[in-house]
Design an enzyme around this catalytic site. Structure first.
Site: not given
Length: 445
Positions: A70, A110, A154, A156
């Protein structure tokens, strides 16, 4: 079904799909320590760098999973995208070539939520156009574990795709009832917990002094508290320090009210907050707003802030900022969950943990009442990886691995709808699982 686990890390996709009865036939990761742990935990030797792997050498599979790095898209980094020399080409050059060669029935990707907004949306449009050109129907959604019974905030981005349509697929339903306490995910007096260093304790005590000094009838700011703005008057609304130049900066005060005229031209920028040194003629609106809010707060509370201010000066800039996310709660910093981040000292209610980030071990969340950092096992539980027997050995490697990991509980809920459950292994969990049940799964029970 057979699945591949690209950028496998600690194996979040593996844990989730194995619970559904599916079989991993290939995994790869560039990190040798994570490959070692993957083999210990799953009995499957993970291959190395995806760029060195020929698509023909990957076994046939029905499901492709990829939590590709990421860093090129994260708001916490430089957002270089394809220009990132190490990670920028991994999806468009390597995930896609494997996808096009094997044409699996399903894909699950993801990444950080900012991927959709990166480069004004151009990166996201390239990714989705490439998937459409490859024949996949797809859908995407931003999900966070704390909405599914796991106390970690979190967010995502998850993308699911299918060659023959997403008929019948439904995103998992979010919980409507609030989480209770993070204590269900914590260990009782863990022997391997790292105590807070004296300097961290001292900094937190200084901020506790700030909370105590604030008048009880004065509401604490909900915006980030940037102490370097207390006493500063450099220009920020219509222009910037960069735009006016070093000579004109002599008329102003920088961090904590320091007189910039006392420094040589070459030194003046260094005595401004780092966010004020950017080479731009106008700051973005969010930055202008935060600076103005902090200066207004200082003007209204200067009397008591000036008595407190000297104590914070010895700490690094990121420790001189406070994010008080406990509005209306008791002003006792030692009752909460804390995380030292680049954006400041973040204080949260003990219902959820902040997002685990792949940075340094000092950014591991802090259990303030016990004056310790979270343990490796507790971090594993927050990523729904509590069933893993073998974890990274050091705090630094664990922080990096868990910060990069995919949350296995969310993947499990997504894949249960997308690819279903093996006839040999009935699903044990409903969308409406209670918090304690998910806590037990997170602990590996």
């Amino acid at each position: 079904m057979r699945f591949v686990d690209l950028f496998s890390g600690l194996g979040g996709f593996h844990v989730a799909l194995k619970r559904l009865g599916h079989k991993c036939v290939f995994a790869c990761d560039i990190d040798p320590e994570l490959r070692r742990l993957y083999e210990l935990n799953f009995g499957l030797r993970s291959a190395c760098d995806i760029r060195e792997i020929h698509a023909r050498d990957i076994p046939h599979h029905e499901v492709l999973c990829a939590g590709f790095p990421c860093q090129p898209y994260s708001k916490a980094g430089e957002q270089l995208g394809r220009r990132c020399p190490r990670w920028g080409d991994l999806f468009e050059h390597h995930v896609l070539r494997i996808l096009k060669y094997h044409r699996p029935k399903f894909i699950v990707l993801e990444n950080v939520a900012n991927l959709q907004r990166h480069a004004s949306g151009r990166t996201w449009r390239r990714i989705t156009s490439a998937l459409a050109d490859a024949g996949y129907d797809f859908d995407a959604r931003i999900l966070s574990p704390h909405r599914f019974g796991v106390p970690q905030i979190r967010e995502r981005l998850f993308l699911v795709g299918a060659l023959h349509g997403l008929n019948g697929f439904e995103w998992p339903k979010e919980q409507t009832h609030p989480l209770g306490s993070i204590s269900e995910f914590l260990e009782d007096k863990p022997t391997d917990a790292k105590a807070l260093p004296p300097r961290v304790v001292k900094c937190l005590n200084v901020w506790q002094g700030f909370l105590k000094a604030a008048p009880p009838d004065k509401e604490l700011p909900s915006f980030p508290i940037w102490s370097m703005e207390f006493g500063a008057d450099y220009p920020f609304e219509e222009t910037t320090p960069f735009a006016i130049g070093l000579r004109r900066l002599a008329k102003y005060r920088g961090c904590h009210g320091i007189d910039l005229a006392d420094f040589r031209l070459s030194e003046r920028m260094a005595h401004l907050p780092s966010y004020a040194r950017t080479e731009e003629s106008r700051f973005p609106e969010w930055k202008i707003r935060f600076i103005e809010q902090n200066r207004a707060f200082y003007r209204e509370n200067r009397k008591w802030i000036d008595r407190w201010l000297p104590g914070i000066l010895e700490f690094p800039p990121s420790w001189q900022k406070l994010e008080w996310n406990c509005k209306g709660e008791t002003r006792n910093i030692w009752r909460y969950i804390i995380q030292f981040r680049a954006s400041g000292v973040r204080v949260k209610r003990p219902t959820t943990a902040p997002s685990l980030v792949a940075m340094t071990s000092t950014q591991i969340p802090i259990i303030a009442k016990e004056r310790r950092y979270m343990t490796r096992r507790e971090c594993a539980r927050l990523q729904s990886l509590g069933s893993l027997r073998h974890l990274p050995e050091t705090a630094t490697s664990a922080c990096k691995a868990f910060g990069n990991a995919v949350n296995a509980e969310i993947v499990h809920l997504i894949c249960r709808s997308l690819v279903g459950t093996s006839a040999r292994t009935p699903s044990r969990v409903s969308h409406h699982s209670s918090h304690p049940e998910i806590a037990r799964r997170a602990k590996g029970e």
